[in-house]
Design a protein around this motif. Structure first.
Motif, PDB file in Angstrom:
ATOM      1  N   GLN A  21      39.035  36.148  32.700  1.00  0.00           N
ATOM      2  CA  GLN A  21      37.608  36.378  32.029  1.00  0.00           C
ATOM      3  C   GLN A  21      37.278  37.761  32.701  1.00  0.00           C
ATOM      4  O   GLN A  21      36.511  38.419  31.575  1.00  0.00           O
ATOM      5  N   MET A  22      37.349  38.270  33.561  1.00  0.00           N
ATOM      6  CA  MET A  22      36.712  39.609  33.841  1.00  0.00           C
ATOM      7  C   MET A  22      37.642  40.627  33.366  1.00  0.00           C
ATOM      8  O   MET A  22      37.042  41.932  33.143  1.00  0.00           O
ATOM      9  N   LEU A  23      38.940  40.378  32.961  1.00  0.00           N
ATOM     10  CA  LEU A  23      39.474  41.761  32.412  1.00  0.00           C
ATOM     11  C   LEU A  23      39.706  41.721  30.706  1.00  0.00           C
ATOM     12  O   LEU A  23      39.925  42.695  29.922  1.00  0.00           O
ATOM     13  N   ALA A  24      38.849  40.678  30.205  1.00  0.00           N
ATOM     14  CA  ALA A  24      38.873  40.673  28.879  1.00  0.00           C
ATOM     15  C   ALA A  24      37.996  41.611  28.356  1.00  0.00           C
ATOM     16  O   ALA A  24      38.398  42.009  27.032  1.00  0.00           O
ATOM     17  N   PRO A  25      36.898  42.005  28.773  1.00  0.00           N
ATOM     18  CA  PRO A  25      36.327  43.211  28.293  1.00  0.00           C
ATOM     19  C   PRO A  25      36.977  44.663  28.285  1.00  0.00           C
ATOM     20  O   PRO A  25      36.737  45.432  27.710  1.00  0.00           O
ATOM     21  N   LEU A  26      38.068  44.560  28.958  1.00  0.00           N
ATOM     22  CA  LEU A  26      38.874  45.767  28.981  1.00  0.00           C
ATOM     23  C   LEU A  26      39.860  45.654  28.060  1.00  0.00           C
ATOM     24  O   LEU A  26      41.120  46.533  28.162  1.00  0.00           O
ATOM     25  N   GLY A  27      40.142  44.623  27.514  1.00  0.00           N
ATOM     26  CA  GLY A  27      41.353  44.551  26.485  1.00  0.00           C
ATOM     27  C   GLY A  27      42.490  43.923  27.137  1.00  0.00           C
ATOM     28  O   GLY A  27      43.409  44.071  26.639  1.00  0.00           O
ATOM     29  N   ILE A  28      42.585  43.454  28.391  1.00  0.00           N
ATOM     30  CA  ILE A  28      43.431  42.700  28.988  1.00  0.00           C
ATOM     31  C   ILE A  28      43.467  41.115  28.984  1.00  0.00           C
ATOM     32  O   ILE A  28      42.196  40.711  29.357  1.00  0.00           O
ATOM     33  N   LYS A  29      44.490  40.665  28.531  1.00  0.00           N
ATOM     34  CA  LYS A  29      44.355  39.110  28.369  1.00  0.00           C
ATOM     35  C   LYS A  29      45.615  38.475  29.035  1.00  0.00           C
ATOM     36  O   LYS A  29      46.433  39.193  29.251  1.00  0.00           O
ATOM     37  N   LEU A  30      45.584  37.265  29.122  1.00  0.00           N
ATOM     38  CA  LEU A  30      46.661  36.117  29.704  1.00  0.00           C
ATOM     39  C   LEU A  30      47.620  36.087  28.358  1.00  0.00           C
ATOM     40  O   LEU A  30      47.233  35.762  27.439  1.00  0.00           O
ATOM     41  N   VAL A  31      48.733  36.711  29.103  1.00  0.00           N
ATOM     42  CA  VAL A  31      49.851  36.537  27.727  1.00  0.00           C
ATOM     43  C   VAL A  31      50.920  35.656  27.954  1.00  0.00           C
ATOM     44  O   VAL A  31      51.709  35.468  27.036  1.00  0.00           O
ATOM     45  N   GLU A  32      51.248  35.167  29.499  1.00  0.00           N
ATOM     46  CA  GLU A  32      52.086  34.204  29.597  1.00  0.00           C
ATOM     47  C   GLU A  32      51.721  33.561  31.016  1.00  0.00           C
ATOM     48  O   GLU A  32      50.834  33.895  31.823  1.00  0.00           O
ATOM     49  N   LYS A  33      51.965  32.129  31.040  1.00  0.00           N
ATOM     50  CA  LYS A  33      51.971  31.302  32.194  1.00  0.00           C
ATOM     51  C   LYS A  33      53.407  30.417  32.340  1.00  0.00           C
ATOM     52  O   LYS A  33      53.835  30.113  31.703  1.00  0.00           O
ATOM     53  N   HIS A  34      53.554  30.385  33.588  1.00  0.00           N
ATOM     54  CA  HIS A  34      54.874  29.831  34.256  1.00  0.00           C
ATOM     55  C   HIS A  34      54.649  28.901  35.418  1.00  0.00           C
ATOM     56  O   HIS A  34      53.950  29.608  36.372  1.00  0.00           O
ATOM     57  N   ARG A  35      55.056  27.875  35.597  1.00  0.00           N
ATOM     58  CA  ARG A  35      54.565  26.812  36.421  1.00  0.00           C
ATOM     59  C   ARG A  35      56.036  26.295  36.954  1.00  0.00           C
ATOM     60  O   ARG A  35      56.804  25.658  36.073  1.00  0.00           O
ATOM     61  N   LEU A  36      56.565  26.680  38.062  1.00  0.00           N
ATOM     62  CA  LEU A  36      58.072  26.092  38.663  1.00  0.00           C
ATOM     63  C   LEU A  36      57.844  24.752  39.364  1.00  0.00           C
ATOM     64  O   LEU A  36      58.713  24.041  39.268  1.00  0.00           O
ATOM     65  N   SER A  37      56.489  24.627  39.911  1.00  0.00           N
ATOM     66  CA  SER A  37      56.117  23.443  40.672  1.00  0.00           C
ATOM     67  C   SER A  37      54.758  23.337  40.837  1.00  0.00           C
ATOM     68  O   SER A  37      53.877  24.080  40.597  1.00  0.00           O
ATOM     69  N   ALA A  38      54.469  22.517  41.597  1.00  0.00           N
ATOM     70  CA  ALA A  38      52.870  22.142  42.152  1.00  0.00           C
ATOM     71  C   ALA A  38      52.354  23.365  42.653  1.00  0.00           C
ATOM     72  O   ALA A  38      50.995  23.743  42.599  1.00  0.00           O
ATOM     73  N   ASP A  39      53.289  24.092  43.643  1.00  0.00           N
ATOM     74  CA  ASP A  39      52.559  25.227  44.325  1.00  0.00           C
ATOM     75  C   ASP A  39      53.374  26.353  44.243  1.00  0.00           C
ATOM     76  O   ASP A  39      53.324  27.090  44.920  1.00  0.00           O
ATOM     77  N   SER A  40      53.779  26.722  43.006  1.00  0.00           N
ATOM     78  CA  SER A  40      54.718  27.698  42.630  1.00  0.00           C
ATOM     79  C   SER A  40      54.760  28.238  41.165  1.00  0.00           C
ATOM     80  O   SER A  40      54.795  27.198  40.239  1.00  0.00           O
ATOM     81  N   GLY A  41      54.043  29.360  40.944  1.00  0.00           N
ATOM     82  CA  GLY A  41      54.177  29.781  39.503  1.00  0.00           C
ATOM     83  C   GLY A  41      53.586  31.263  39.406  1.00  0.00           C
ATOM     84  O   GLY A  41      53.481  31.835  40.323  1.00  0.00           O
ATOM     85  N   TRP A  42      53.597  31.649  38.181  1.00  0.00           N
ATOM     86  CA  TRP A  42      52.899  32.862  37.818  1.00  0.00           C
ATOM     87  C   TRP A  42      52.327  33.074  36.320  1.00  0.00           C
ATOM     88  O   TRP A  42      52.579  32.282  35.555  1.00  0.00           O
TER      89      TRP A  42
END
Length: 120
Positions: A21-42
């Motif tokens: 949300q806060m980086l969207a005005p700077l042209g930066i967006k979420l481009v990938e989501k990765h979830r390995l387990s309930a408590d691990s991801g990036w």
């Protein structure tokens, strides 16, 4: 110049939402989501342009950490370029709306640098 920066957070969902949300005005967006387990991801945030630097926000234990490494309480200072003062203002406003704390309202710090500071 750096290729990417990675930070580890306690709550990936909340941090991914805040940064997107806060980086969207700077042209930066979420481009990938990765979830390995309930408590691990990036997640990966970037402009999406080929070969552009990117930010990785991770939760859990990154593969490159040693056995004794823990999530730090020390702050990291990240700076993002903006194309206009209005983009800086929108970045600051979006961050406050989504849970960041003010650490310096938009303004000139050292001429010609118009900046705003937030704590996630």
């Amino acid at each position: 110049m750096f290729d990417h920066i990675g930070i580890v957070v306690k709550d990936l969902t909340a941090s991914a939402r805040l940064y997107a949300q806060m980086l969207a005005p700077l042209g930066i967006k979420l481009v990938e989501k990765h979830r390995l387990s309930a408590d691990s991801g990036w997640v990966v945030l970037s402009t999406g342009r080929p070969q552009s630097p990117f930010l990785v926000i991770g939760e859990g234990r990154p593969s490159f950490w040693g056995v004794s490494t823990r999530v730090s309480l020390s702050p990291v200072h990240l700076c993002f370029a903006a194309l206009s003062r209005q983009a800086v203002d929108r970045f600051h406003e979006a961050g406050l709306e989504h849970g960041a704390r003010d650490n310096g309202a938009p303004g000139v710090r050292r001429s010609p640098f118009y900046c705003a500071f937030l704590i996630d």
